[in-house]
Design a protein around this motif. Structure first.
Motif, PDB file in Angstrom:
ATOM      1  N   MET A 274       0.831  -1.196   0.000  1.00  0.00           N
ATOM      2  CA  MET A 274       0.000   0.000   0.000  1.00  0.00           C
ATOM      3  C   MET A 274       0.871   1.254   0.000  1.00  0.00           C
ATOM      4  SD  MET A 274      -3.144   0.950   2.590  1.00  0.00           S
ATOM      5  CE  MET A 274      -2.121   1.052   4.054  1.00  0.00           C
TER       6      MET A 274
ATOM      7  N   GLN B 233       2.275   2.212  -3.338  1.00  0.00           N
ATOM      8  CA  GLN B 233       1.289   2.638  -4.331  1.00  0.00           C
ATOM      9  C   GLN B 233       0.660   3.981  -4.020  1.00  0.00           C
ATOM     10  OE1 GLN B 233      -1.501  -0.583  -5.516  1.00  0.00           O
ATOM     11  NE2 GLN B 233      -0.411  -1.848  -4.044  1.00  0.00           N
ATOM     12  N   SER B 234       1.084   4.660  -2.937  1.00  0.00           N
ATOM     13  CA  SER B 234       0.390   5.858  -2.482  1.00  0.00           C
ATOM     14  C   SER B 234       1.365   6.928  -2.007  1.00  0.00           C
ATOM     15  CB  SER B 234      -0.569   5.510  -1.328  1.00  0.00           C
ATOM     16  OG  SER B 234      -1.455   4.474  -1.715  1.00  0.00           O
TER      17      SER B 234
ATOM     18  N   CYS C  62      -0.072   6.931   3.501  1.00  0.00           N
ATOM     19  CA  CYS C  62      -1.034   5.949   4.004  1.00  0.00           C
ATOM     20  C   CYS C  62      -0.833   5.742   5.498  1.00  0.00           C
ATOM     21  CB  CYS C  62      -0.923   4.621   3.253  1.00  0.00           C
ATOM     22  SG  CYS C  62       0.655   3.794   3.430  1.00  0.00           S
TER      23      CYS C  62
ATOM     24  N   VAL D 197      -5.745   6.537   2.915  1.00  0.00           N
ATOM     25  CA  VAL D 197      -4.777   6.680   1.831  1.00  0.00           C
ATOM     26  C   VAL D 197      -4.982   8.030   1.162  1.00  0.00           C
ATOM     27  CG1 VAL D 197      -3.984   5.743  -0.375  1.00  0.00           C
ATOM     28  CG2 VAL D 197      -4.721   4.183   1.440  1.00  0.00           C
TER      29      VAL D 197
ATOM     30  N   ASN E 105      -3.850  10.182  -2.260  1.00  0.00           N
ATOM     31  CA  ASN E 105      -3.229  10.352  -3.572  1.00  0.00           C
ATOM     32  C   ASN E 105      -3.900  11.562  -4.231  1.00  0.00           C
ATOM     33  OD1 ASN E 105      -1.213   8.134  -3.974  1.00  0.00           O
ATOM     34  ND2 ASN E 105      -3.000   6.855  -3.522  1.00  0.00           N
TER      35      ASN E 105
ATOM     36  N   ILE F 210      -7.367   2.153  -2.234  1.00  0.00           N
ATOM     37  CA  ILE F 210      -6.321   2.799  -3.033  1.00  0.00           C
ATOM     38  C   ILE F 210      -6.899   3.310  -4.357  1.00  0.00           C
ATOM     39  CG2 ILE F 210      -4.151   2.407  -4.260  1.00  0.00           C
ATOM     40  CD1 ILE F 210      -3.514   0.296  -2.063  1.00  0.00           C
TER      41      ILE F 210
END
Length: 449
Positions: free
Chosen positions: A1, A4-5, A8, A42, A44, A68
């Protein structure tokens, strides 16, 4: 995680709560609830949250992927990403809730009921709750916080009928730690004095409407601090984020700092007050607890901020992020909110009052959604004449607004008393444990109904 962010965090909470009720001479039962789960947030392109308590890793992974994916949509994406703290804290007290026998908890309620009955209360309700919480928080900025603590909450109501009239009293007590805090209370004197005060109120007359100098007790300065300083300084209310849920604030970013009262007015929110019902070392977002002056020398000073509202304010969180359980998001919340004591003794507050009222506590309060127009109805109150406490009066009413209330405050006592409460906010609503309090204080030239 994390890979990908942009940011978080994961929070795990495990809780166990016991409750016991004793009403009108009868033990009406007890219960136990246990729960645990994870909250994930999360950031983004936007901020996304998810909650789960699955044991199956495949189910967890699917939910994480969904969180996500949602975070990659465009939206509000400002959040305080601070971190780098590794710590652990515990506050379970000497007589831990896990070791204190059920029989002794029930005896506390049974004894209180008997005291109320002997004092003449025909309506009696007693409730005791205790909760054990274990929490672990970690984020991608390097914060890891382990915590374990207990909270104890006791509340009673007592009502008296006399000559066709009814009055009631109630009190709330709450602590972080063990049962030693509750056992240190002199409940016998507290309950007897409470019931005696409402028996006196029933036999008393209403005050003549008009302008008075008013001395308020700590219960009123405390609820006022909570409702007309704490709530309007929660930044999510100010930004409008909370408007559809629990209301807004009369304070706006473009009128800050705002003169709110006299130079005697200093209102603090501080999670660090030891043993308080709102105590914590780190909030539910891994931020170190901090003492905050909401109003200072009569002016608005510091907002209550969580990570998200700090992002909206282009600042850093000051440790105001709190949630009621694992499946609730942390909101900007109060902890222990109080009017800071001054230098005056009680006798000094009343000595130059020629025509006044001492309102020791309240039986009712109301405040509007922007925390500006407010009302306090006295429960135990007395006339002040030429610097002396005189006869008791029944249900004097202060109906005013926040600025008028604090502008009229010219002197603040040197005593300090707290009471407990459970503060509701959000949608779905979540209640968090708080203390509120203050000293006695003097308000000049207030209209009393």
């Amino acid at each position: 995680m994390e890979r990908q962010s942009e940011y978080c965090e994961v929070r795990f909470i495990q809780s166990s709560e016991n409750y016991y009720h004793y009403n009108n001479g009868k033990y009406t039962g007890s219960g136990l609830s246990e729960d645990s789960g994870y909250a994930v947030r999360v950031q983004n392109g936007s901020i996304s949250m998810g909650f789960f308590n699955d044991d199956n890793f495949d189910a967890i992974r699917d939910k994480l992927d969904a969180v996500i994916k949602k975070s990659r949509l465009k939206g509000k994406n400002k959040i305080d990403q601070g971190g780098g703290i590794r710590d652990a804290w515990r506050e379970n007290g000497k007589k831990a809730v896990t070791d204190f026998p059920d029989s002794e908890k029930i005896d506390i309620l049974k004894s209180a009921d008997a005291l109320m009955d002997n004092a003449g209360a025909s309506l009696r309700m007693n409730a005791l709750h205790d909760r054990q919480i274990k929490q672990f928080y970690i984020n991608s900025s390097g914060t890891e916080i382990n915590s374990e603590y207990s909270r104890i909450y006791y509340v009673y109501n007592a009502g008296v009928y006399d000559s066709g009239s009814f009055e009631e009293t109630y009190n709330e007590f709450g602590y972080t730690g063990g049962y030693e805090n509750l056992l240190e209370l002199n409940l016998e004197d507290i309950i007897k004095n409470d019931i005696k005060s409402i028996q006196g109120a029933i036999r008393s007359h209403r005050p003549e409407p008009g302008k008075y100098d008013v001395v308020i007790g700590p219960d009123i300065s405390g609820i006022a601090a909570h409702e007309s300083a704490g709530h309007p300084m929660e930044y999510d209310r100010i930004s409008g984020r909370e408007s559809a849920q629990a209301g807004e604030s009369f304070i706006r970013p473009d009128n800050y700092p705002l003169k709110i009262g006299s130079s005697a007015v200093n209102i603090i929110d501080d999670p660090n007050v030891a043993k308080s019902f709102g105590y914590y070392k780190y909030d539910d977002e891994g931020i170190r607890a901090k003492k905050r002056y909401l109003y200072k020398n009569g002016y608005t000073s510091e907002f209550i901020l969580n990570r998200e509202s700090a992002g909206l304010n282009n600042s850093k969180s000051n440790g105001g992020g709190r949630s009621s359980d694992w499946d609730m998001e942390p909101l900007a919340r109060m902890s222990t909110t109080y009017l800071e004591p001054g230098d005056y003794t009680f006798d000094e507050l009343i000595e130059d009052i020629r025509n006044g009222i001492y309102i020791k506590n309240y039986t009712e309060w109301n405040i509007d959604d922007i925390r500006f127009n407010e009302k306090y109805v006295g429960r135990e109150a007395y006339i002040i004449k030429n610097g002396k406490i005189m006869e008791q009066v029944r249900r004097p009413v202060i109906e005013t607004n926040t600025v008028k209330f604090y502008t009229s405050m010219d002197a603040v006592g040197n005593d300090l008393k707290f009471s407990a409460g459970i503060c509701g906010k959000g949608d779905p609503e979540q209640g968090v444990d708080v203390w509120m309090g203050g000293p006695h204080a003097r308000l000049r030239n207030m209209y009393i109904k």
